[in-house]
Design a protein around this motif. Structure first.
Motif, short mmCIF file in Angstrom:
data_model
loop_
_atom_site.label_atom_id
_atom_site.label_comp_id
_atom_site.label_asym_id
_atom_site.label_seq_id
_atom_site.Cartn_x
_atom_site.Cartn_y
_atom_site.Cartn_z
N LEU A 1 8.34 0.71 2.78
CA LEU A 1 9.24 -0.24 2.19
C LEU A 1 8.55 -0.28 0.99
O LEU A 1 9.29 -0.96 0.34
CB LEU A 1 9.44 -1.70 3.45
N ASN A 2 7.46 -0.14 0.86
CA ASN A 2 7.22 -0.39 -0.30
C ASN A 2 7.92 -0.67 -1.56
O ASN A 2 7.47 -1.27 -2.18
CB ASN A 2 5.32 0.22 -0.43
N GLU A 3 8.36 0.57 -1.52
CA GLU A 3 8.98 1.37 -2.78
C GLU A 3 9.94 0.16 -2.68
O GLU A 3 11.19 0.59 -4.36
CB GLU A 3 9.27 2.34 -2.68
N SER A 4 10.53 -0.20 -1.22
CA SER A 4 11.70 -1.21 -2.07
C SER A 4 12.04 -2.11 -3.05
O SER A 4 10.09 -2.82 -2.57
CB SER A 4 12.37 -1.52 -0.84
N GLU A 5 12.22 -2.98 -3.62
CA GLU A 5 12.86 -3.93 -4.59
C GLU A 5 12.40 -4.78 -3.56
O GLU A 5 11.92 -6.38 -4.12
CB GLU A 5 14.14 -3.97 -4.88
N VAL B 1 9.74 10.86 5.57
CA VAL B 1 10.68 11.41 5.34
C VAL B 1 12.21 10.52 5.79
O VAL B 1 13.13 9.96 4.64
CB VAL B 1 10.94 12.38 6.01
N GLY B 2 12.23 10.15 6.75
CA GLY B 2 13.21 9.68 7.54
C GLY B 2 13.52 7.59 7.45
O GLY B 2 14.06 7.01 6.78
N GLY B 3 11.96 7.51 7.41
CA GLY B 3 12.03 6.59 6.98
C GLY B 3 12.22 5.89 5.63
O GLY B 3 12.69 4.86 5.65
N ARG B 4 11.88 6.61 5.01
CA ARG B 4 11.51 6.02 3.37
C ARG B 4 13.39 5.50 2.99
O ARG B 4 13.88 4.97 2.26
CB ARG B 4 11.24 6.76 2.35
N ARG B 5 13.97 5.92 3.92
CA ARG B 5 15.97 6.03 3.69
C ARG B 5 16.63 4.96 4.51
O ARG B 5 17.12 4.46 3.37
CB ARG B 5 16.56 7.14 3.82
N VAL B 6 15.85 4.94 5.68
CA VAL B 6 16.55 3.83 7.22
C VAL B 6 16.19 2.32 6.11
O VAL B 6 17.18 1.64 6.41
CB VAL B 6 16.07 4.55 8.60
N PHE C 1 1.09 -1.13 -0.09
CA PHE C 1 -0.18 0.13 -0.20
C PHE C 1 0.49 1.41 -0.34
O PHE C 1 1.11 1.48 1.26
CB PHE C 1 -0.77 -0.46 1.38
N SER C 2 0.30 2.02 -1.01
CA SER C 2 1.65 3.00 -1.11
C SER C 2 1.63 4.55 -0.50
O SER C 2 0.14 4.54 -0.57
CB SER C 2 2.71 3.31 -2.66
N LEU C 3 2.09 5.36 -0.09
CA LEU C 3 1.61 6.81 -0.10
C LEU C 3 0.37 7.17 -1.43
O LEU C 3 -0.67 7.63 -0.62
CB LEU C 3 2.24 7.83 0.50
N LYS C 4 0.63 7.19 -2.23
CA LYS C 4 -0.14 7.72 -3.87
C LYS C 4 -1.76 6.86 -3.60
O LYS C 4 -3.07 7.64 -3.83
CB LYS C 4 0.13 6.70 -4.50
#
Length: 562
Positions: A261-265, A205-210, A76-79
């Motif tokens: 984590l959704n956007e990660s492969e 903001v931070g979770g998407r990277r970490v 489930f993405s933010l979009k």
């Protein structure tokens, strides 16, 4: 019964009873959920025999809620969440208000105070996370527009309940003895909203990277155990941190952890690795609900129980149906969301417990809430079955197709022939699709994940959203003139049904499918597949070919050194 090992006893007793009664329920052609709930009733303190630890069971169930919401967030993405905000936010708030007023009306009729009625009504207003997601998963609706609206609605309800838990003491003071001031209430509300916004901002903001970075480093070690441990540590750790630091719910924290984590492969692998644990702890959730239920209330207060159940199953559903229709969605969408919300769960228990602690609710009220919860959860599969039967009998085929188009999106038939029709674009499907593209073979993908379909279309790959078992979806993907049908979905028995349906329409198409076990190979082959690939067997064959066995056998044997 004394427990020397209460944790082990509760887990073993709960799972064994759930398995036995779930199997019996399945044999009787009713939902296994009913068996799990009855297992909880048998393991509870209100029935003779084995009694599980009633203090541990809810905590085990909470782990199931965390893992389940983490898994939903992975798909489930933010979009997706923002796409349904226009209906989910006002719809959920209005439905909570209607259910609360109905509960207050029933409490007034029973002679309760206004404060008790408010808490009682709020308990009846929110749906169970586990029940709703299970219902959507069983019908493969998680990635549909109906599913996204229902999940968005659920997220708004969770946020509303987080605010309610924080504000309830102050509200009780204002409505009770007047010790709390309106200003204090507004301050509490502002602080809570600020914490929720801060948590969501931190995750986005931070979770998407970490979070993806931690999982990528864990995967790079090559250790499956470390990767699985990283997934569980992130899901449980973020959920706990969300409660301890920001005051939001476990479910909401886990959902946003999965969503970043959704956007990660690696999201597909994370979802796959946590699936067994999610299922096991979700079962314990239903067992823990059953343990709280005192069956004697059905004899002592039958009319009150029926009235409570009517508010949950009918009152909430009618309100949700009207609201969804007001926003211009189809009848099928409105009925699906109404059925999804026709039950209550974990927040009802938490609110009722807090109400008793604050002296704002009686044990009698909590017993009615528990009775309404367990009965509505038992009835929910039946509600969905009646809904599906009604839609099948009341809609013509043309209306059904139009409903699906309205609620999903307008999908135009693929203008392509002599192509490879690829069902499933997970780890295997994406590898196969890339190879087909490299050699210039035209490709059409069928996927039930909206996110993957949109990503494929952005890459210029023809993709159809839906289930390949659906004839209309196959028609959109042009099965009638495809050259190959390639099934890479991991469920062999589902693949077998798709093969049988496709073979009935096209006797000449070449069908190649994937399987994990010998019985799946036989099942798919019997239904018309030309070839069935079993991964383990192909790995063994490839390794044998790399050995060049024939050439080795022709060589003279080497002497072993002494």
């Amino acid at each position: 019964m004394p427990h020397s090992t209460p944790l082990i006893t509760t887990i073993v007793g709960g799972l064994v009873l759930a398995f036995l009664l779930g199997t019996l329920a399945n044999r009787l052609r009713i939902s296994p959920l009913v068996g799990y709930l009855l297992a909880g009733v048998l393991a509870g303190p209100f029935t003779p025999g084995f009694v599980a630890d009633t203090s541990l069971a809810p905590e085990l169930a909470e782990i199931g809620v965390i893992l389940l919401m983490f898994g939903v967030g992975l798909h489930f993405s933010l979009k997706d969440l923002m796409a349904v905000k226009n209906i989910a936010i006002p719809g959920a708030i209005a439905q909570i208000a209607v259910a609360t007023l109905l509960g207050m009306g029933l409490s007034w009729f029973m002679g309760w105070t206004l404060v008790t009625g408010l808490v009682f009504g709020l308990c009846l207003s929110t749906a169970s996370t586990v029940v709703l997601l299970r219902a959507l998963e069983e019908r493969q609706l998680i990635d549909s527009q109906r599913g996204q609206i229902a999940i968005g609605w659920l997220i708004v309800e969770d946020l509303a309940m987080v605010l309610t838990l924080v504000l309830l003491p102050a509200v009780g003071g204002i409505m009770g003895d007047g010790n709390a001031r309106i200003g204090d209430l507004l301050i509490e509300l502002s602080l809570t909203l600020g914490k929720v916004v801060a948590f969501i901002a931190l995750m986005i903001v931070g979770g998407r990277r970490v979070v993806p970075w931690i999982l990528a480093r864990s995967a790079s070690t090559g250790s499956r155990e470390l990767f699985t441990l990283a997934v569980l540590a992130l899901a449980l750790g973020i959920a706990y941190g969300a409660v301890a630091i920001f005051g939001v719910s476990f479910a909401l924290g886990a959902f946003f952890a999965g969503m970043v984590l959704n956007e990660s492969e690696l999201s597909h692998r994370a979802a796959h690795d946590t699936l067994p644990l999610r299922d096991a702890f979700a079962v314990l959730f239903f067992v823990s609900v059953g343990m709280l239920f005192d069956p004697t209330i059905l004899i002592r207060e039958p009319l009150a129980v029926v009235a409570t159940l009517a508010i949950i199953v009918l009152g909430k559903s009618v309100a949700a149906f009207v609201l969804v229709r007001m926003f211009g969605h189809s009848k099928r969408t409105a009925l699906t969301i109404s059925a999804s919300l026709a039950q209550i769960g974990e927040f009802a228990f938490i609110l009722a417990g807090l109400g008793i602690t604050l002296g704002m609710m009686s044990e009698h009220g909590r017993n009615l809430v528990l009775a309404g919860a367990i009965l509505s959860i038992m009835l929910n599969p039946l509600v969905f079955a009646l809904l599906e039967r009604y839609l099948e009998s009341s809609e013509t085929m043309e209306e059904q197709i139009m409903e699906e188009v309205e609620e999903e999106e307008k999908q135009i038939p693929v203008d392509l022939c002599n192509h490879a029709l690829l069902v499933g674009y997970g780890r295997v499907g994406s590898l196969l699709g890339a190879k087909l593209n490299d050699v210039g073979i035209p490709l059409v993908v069928i996927e039930n994940s909206r996110t993957r379909v949109e990503a494929l279309r952005e890459q210029g790959i023809h993709a159809v959203l839906g289930n390949a078992a659906n004839h209309e979806v196959m028609d959109l993907a042009r099965l009638d003139c495809a050259r190959w049908l390639l099934l890479t979905i991991p469920n062999g028995y589902e693949a077998g049904e798709i093969v049988a349906s496709a073979r009935e329409k096209r006797t000449d198409i070449e069908i190649i499918a994937r399987a994990h076990y010998d019985d799946e190979v036989a099942y798919i082959s019997e239904r018309g597949a030309n070839q069935v690939i079993m991964g383990e067997r192909e790995i063994a064959n490839s390794m044998l070919n790399l050995l060049h066995v024939e050439r080795v056998l022709e060589e003279e044997p080497r002497e072993c050194p002494i």
